[in-house]
Design an enzyme around this catalytic site. Structure first.
Site, PDB file in Angstrom:
ATOM      1  N   HIS A  61       3.862  -5.173   3.152  1.00  0.00           N
ATOM      2  CA  HIS A  61       4.151  -4.171   4.176  1.00  0.00           C
ATOM      3  C   HIS A  61       4.139  -2.755   3.595  1.00  0.00           C
ATOM      4  O   HIS A  61       4.105  -2.546   2.372  1.00  0.00           O
ATOM      5  CB  HIS A  61       5.501  -4.458   4.826  1.00  0.00           C
ATOM      6  N   SER A 106      -0.632   0.639   4.188  1.00  0.00           N
ATOM      7  CA  SER A 106      -0.033   1.878   3.700  1.00  0.00           C
ATOM      8  C   SER A 106       0.391   1.738   2.240  1.00  0.00           C
ATOM      9  O   SER A 106      -0.448   1.475   1.380  1.00  0.00           O
ATOM     10  CB  SER A 106       1.137   2.262   4.606  1.00  0.00           C
TER      11      SER A 106
END
Length: 304
Positions: free
Chosen positions: A67, A135
């Protein structure tokens, strides 16, 4: 029919009341059901210095998904509904995030997180794997492949951080102009602003889950402010001049957190990368368009 409708109305009222009156309990139920629907179960692992919470499901070649900053493992849950049918999917909360341990006096720099992800893989008996990340997680994935190229079969990079061009974004301008990081929540009320900044297409998320995420983001403000500062370091262009790992680089055209032109910078050092730009998508493609993101990845893997 009238009796059925009355019973149905009562059940709906009970669910709605539970969602609003006991949000933490309701969030646990909602997340558990969502994970089960997508073939995932919650697990725990221990690596040196950290307890790692992670989701796992499916069989086949291992696919480890990471994540982004301020996020957690459930950013990949909905996209995993298709992936667990083909692969062994593993989605950890990075140290410092989600339900994993978050000691104060350690470094959370990219290189340190790379070693922790590798330690988790070793703990799970994995020596070769496919990596994906969004990201900050994309930065960690690419840095992992650059340092250990023989261990990474392929990369799935969704709006990855790590390039100079990518950092030339609206968020960076906001930080320079105000001195405040718009990706951090000082209060639970700030969390909706962060979500609006990161997502162009807002998926449906139960009130209880949003409530819990907002509370956690505010509680993590000081730690995440420090972690964000530690993310500054050598960009991917300085870490490696050429990375031959096959990769699918996905970017939302409406990304305000990182500049989609970062995809071109990655292509310059990753000759085997395929670039995919998504219309009407912001910074978190696998959450904004989970079905399409998963299908694009399955097609990419099928072509390797």
């Amino acid at each position: 029919m009238r009796r059925f409708l009355m019973v149905f109305a009562v059940l709906v009222a009970l669910v709605v009341g539970f969602n609003f009156l006991a949000p933490h309990a309701a969030a646990r139920v909602a997340l558990t059901l969502e994970r089960l629907r997508c073939g995932l179960t919650a697990k725990q692992a221990t690596i040196p210095g950290f307890e790692i919470a992670y989701l796992e499901g499916g069989e086949g070649e291992p696919l480890l998904l990471i994540h982004g900053f301020g996020a957690d493992k459930d950013n990949f849950t909905r996209a995993s509904a298709s992936l667990t049918k083909r692969y062994r999917v593993i989605i950890p909360d990075l140290p410092g995030f989600g339900e994993s341990s978050r000691p104060e006096n350690v470094s959370y720099a990219i290189d340190d997180q790379v070693e922790r992800v590798r330690a988790l893989a070793r703990q799970l008996g994995i020596t070769r794997l496919h990596l994906g990340g969004n990201s900050m997680g994309g930065f960690i994935s690419a840095a992992y492949a650059a340092k250990y190229p023989d261990e990474v079969e392929s990369l799935w990079l969704l709006a990855p951080a790590g390039t100079h061009t990518g950092f030339e974004s609206e968020v960076r301008r906001m930080i320079e102009e105000t001195g405040e990081n718009p990706l951090l929540s000082k209060t639970p009320q700030d969390f909706s602003r962060v979500v609006d900044l990161a997502l162009s297409r807002l998926p449906w998320i139960p009130y209880s889950v949003m409530h819990v995420l907002a509370d956690r983001a505010a509680a993590d403000y000081a730690l995440h402010a420090r972690i964000f500062e530690q993310l500054a370091g050598p960009a991917l262009e300085r870490r490696v001049s050429r990375l031959d790992t096959p990769a699918l680089v996905v970017w939302g055209k409406e990304d305000r957190v990182l500049n989609p032109r970062g995809a071109d910078a990655l292509k310059a050092i990753m000759p085997n990368a395929e670039l995919l730009l998504m219309d009407d998508i912001g910074h978190v493609p696998m959450l904004e368009a989970p079905g399409q993101s998963a299908q694009d990845y399955l097609r990419f893997r099928g072509g390797l």
